[in-house]
Structure formats: C-alpha cells, structure tokens
Write a protein that holds these residues in place. Structure first.
Motif, short mmCIF file in Angstrom:
data_model
loop_
_atom_site.label_atom_id
_atom_site.label_comp_id
_atom_site.label_asym_id
_atom_site.label_seq_id
_atom_site.Cartn_x
_atom_site.Cartn_y
_atom_site.Cartn_z
N ARG A 85 -1.67 16.16 -45.52
CA ARG A 85 -1.65 14.29 -44.65
C ARG A 85 -0.66 14.98 -43.72
N ASP A 86 -0.18 15.69 -43.89
CA ASP A 86 0.81 16.12 -42.27
C ASP A 86 0.53 16.97 -41.49
N ASP A 92 -2.72 10.90 -42.20
CA ASP A 92 -3.36 9.92 -42.41
C ASP A 92 -4.34 10.59 -43.40
N LEU A 93 -4.34 10.54 -44.48
CA LEU A 93 -5.50 11.07 -45.25
C LEU A 93 -6.80 9.54 -45.20
N THR A 94 -6.50 8.47 -44.80
CA THR A 94 -6.99 7.65 -44.65
C THR A 94 -8.52 7.14 -44.02
N PRO A 98 -9.50 15.97 -43.73
CA PRO A 98 -8.57 17.11 -43.24
C PRO A 98 -9.10 18.43 -42.84
N ILE A 144 -6.37 5.95 -51.61
CA ILE A 144 -6.68 7.13 -50.53
C ILE A 144 -7.83 7.70 -51.05
#
Length: 389
Positions: A85-86, A92-94, A98, A144
């Motif tokens: 995520r970071d 924000d994976l929503t 990625p 998510i």
C-alpha cells in the motif's frame, strides 16, 4: 450395562484422540513458508527478489499475501499488505492499482521504477484479500480487495472482437494494427470462477471463454506459450517478441490447470509438456511451442510447479521423481533436508521458492481450491472446534 458404558467411553476417548491428532496436524507450521519468510520477507513486509538486484514486485507482494493466508500468518500478511500500500500504491490500494516494479534507480535512490500495474498480481491481491476477509472474519480486507477488482475491470479488461480479455497491464500491450499481446499464465481458472461467483455482473466468465478460445489457437502441440498475439483478422498468433517460446511464464499455466478442480482447461489439453518431461525425466526450461524443441536446463522450481499437473495426469512415476529431486535439494535451517522444510536450493532463488510453495504446498494438502474457487486451508480444517475459525 457396565460393559456397554465402558465401550462407549472408549469410543469417545478414541474419537477425542483422533480429533486432537487432526487438530495437531492442521496446526503444524508450514516450514517452507517460514524459510521463505526468513530469506525473502523483510520485517517491514517488503518481499525482496535477491536474485534480481534486490527488487520488489507487485507479484511478489501478492503471492506473499496468499502464502501468509495459507499459513494463517496474519501478522506477516498485514506487514506485506502495508508495504504494498505505502510503496506501490501511494498509500491507498483502494485508490490506485499497485505499481509492478520497485527497486534502485539509475540515480541510486529506491522507489517505484515502473508504475504500470501487472494484472496477474492485481488479481492475486484481490483474491487473497477477499478470501482473508472470509477466513479471518475481517471485512476491511474485503473492501480493499473489491476496490482492486473494480479497477482491474475498469483498466485491465478490454473488449476485443473475440470477447472481453485481460490485458497484462493498462499500458504497453497494444500491437499495430488493432492487435494485442496477452500472457496465458495470468488467468488461473479457479480464480476466475471465484470472481464470477463474487462479482456475477462482471466480465469474468466471458473473459475465461475468450481466453480458452484464443489459447486453443496457439497450442497445436499441446504446449503453452509464455505470450501470444491476437489480431481481429488473423486471430491468435505465436508471439514474435519471444519467438513462440514457453518457459518461465508458461510453467504457471500447467500449475494452475493442475490445481483447478474439474478444469475446463484440462491438463490433458496441455499434455505435450508431460511428454517432454518423460523424455528428460525433468521439466525443460524452454520449449518451442509449435515444434516442441527444447532448450536450457531444468529449474528446480519447474519440478515443483509440475507436481499438481503430473498428479492430474496420473503420471505417478514422474511425480515421484520430481518430489525426490525437491527433497534432495531442500536445505532446512537445521541442516537437514526434507519435504516442506527449509529453502529450495542453495542459494535460494525467489521464483523457485514461489513455485515450490504453490506446487509442494498443494500436493501436501496445505491448501485446495473448491469448485467455486474458494480457498480451503489446512488450518481451518479441524474438528472439536479447537482450531476452527
């Protein structure tokens, strides 16, 4: 009456003993996963491919989520998810898919090198999160996972004249004129069944139909390619960039087919590769998919990936040979080899370990996929409620 009661007590005690034994068996740690985590998973959750300039990929993070779930290792699962995520999704994976590649740039700094997502990693991440929500009763994972799945539909599924199809990534796979380049290893059938169940209004069943129709056109020798091209007029064609080779991507096509219950893409439809394994005794590294010409060595991970495939084809002797090879090359932390213990090979290579966790883990019963694609894990299979979720 006393004899009857004694007999009943004995039966109950035997049942409890058997139940406790089953629970002990279900709760045993997955040593191969622990070995992988020691070598490749940093404390912050980054999965490091030490054989490729210490890079990290969305594939590695997604596979790591799946294996951590199979191992019932929620602490490591959360760390892997947080790092992805970071570092791959801007926190924000929503909100975004990625990036596929993170590592050291030419200027020496570390960060995202290629922000283009990889659709296979995106689907594995969505699947692992949605199943983690169910198995661990943690709805935040599902939020998510479904957001990722929605973005795959929006950005990585395209409409072709043959039907909807999964792109390898949003950018870089269009071919002139009006063609596309596809990777057959990006679509495990069990996963597509799962998404069709969880998202019935989505394109998943139609994507699978398009995929199998296209793949049939480029597997005349029953050997899977790494990549293929598709054009509206000519249909599916052998990939020019890789010269119609099946190798490190294609090995997963056999793996997925072997792990899918009652597959429509049956391993028998791809049994040309099994014939080549019979010739050598080991899976070849490279195959020319039209002539079945072989080249290269016999990677350890390919033996692991072939296990479910050979099992499905009832190739017991070939299966035993691969298992023996893997045991002989598995180095345990205590210096003793053995099935499911320690790292595979010395030094341990990331992709070999991943294929081994899939292939050996499946054969050992660490996990299975149900007819609808749901994940079945050993740790949730227990009696007496001792280790039930």
């Amino acid at each position: 009456m006393r004899k009857v009661l004694v007999g009943l007590v004995a039966i109950v005690l035997l049942a409890i003993g058997a139940c406790l034994a089953m629970n002990w068996y279900a709760a045993r740690p997955w040593k191969a996963w622990q070995a992988f985590a020691r070598v490749f998973v940093q404390p912050d959750g980054r999965i490091v491919d030490r054989t490729a300039n210490a890079r990290s990929t969305s594939e590695g993070q997604a596979y790591g989520l799946f294996f951590a779930l199979v191992a019932n290792d929620r602490q490591v699962f959360d760390a892997i998810l947080a790092w992805a995520r970071d570092n791959l999704a801007g926190g924000d994976l929503t909100g975004s898919l990625p990036a596929w590649l993170w590592g050291q740039g030419d200027d020496g700094t570390w960060g995202v090198i290629d922000a283009n997502p990889a659709s296979d990693a995106d689907l594995w991440m969505a699947y692992s999160l949605m199943e983690a929500a169910r198995l661990w009763d943690a709805p935040r994972y599902e939020e998510i996972g479904r957001a990722i799945l929605w973005r795959v539909k929006a950005h990585e599924v395209i409409d072709t004249a043959a039907g909807p199809m999964l792109l390898p990534a949003p950018e870089g796979f269009a071919l002139k004129p009006n063609g596309w380049r596809f990777n057959p290893s990006y679509l495990p059938e069990f996963q597509i069944r799962y998404f069709a169940m969880e998202d019935p209004s989505g394109p998943w069943s139609r994507v699978w139909g398009t995929y199998t129709d296209m793949l049939a056109q480029v597997t005349p020798a029953k050997v899977a390619p790494d990549w293929f091209e598709w054009y509206p007029e000519q249909g599916a064609q052998q990939d020019r960039k890789t010269a119609g080779i099946g190798s490190y991507d294609a090995i997963r096509v056999y793996l997925w087919a072997g792990m899918t219950p009652q597959p429509t893409l049956s391993p028998s439809m791809l049994d040309g590769y099994a014939e080549l394994i019979r010739m050598r005794g080991l899976p070849p590294e490279q195959v020319q998919v039209t002539t079945r010409g072989i080249n290269g060595g016999n990677p350890l991970g390919f033996s692991a990936a072939a296990l479910p495939y050979l099992h499905a084809l009832n190739e017991d002797r070939l299966l035993e040979r691969q298992e023996k090879r893997l045991i002989e090359n598995r180095i345990a932390a205590d210096g003793e080899g053995g099935a499911e213990s320690g790292s595979l090979g010395d030094p341990a290579h990331y992709y070999d370990q991943v294929l081994a966790l899939f292939g050996e883990g499946w054969v050992a019963g660490r996990f299975r996929f149900g007819d609808n694609g749901q994940l079945e894990t050993r740790w949730e299979q227990s009696c007496c409620g001792v280790f039930s979720r």
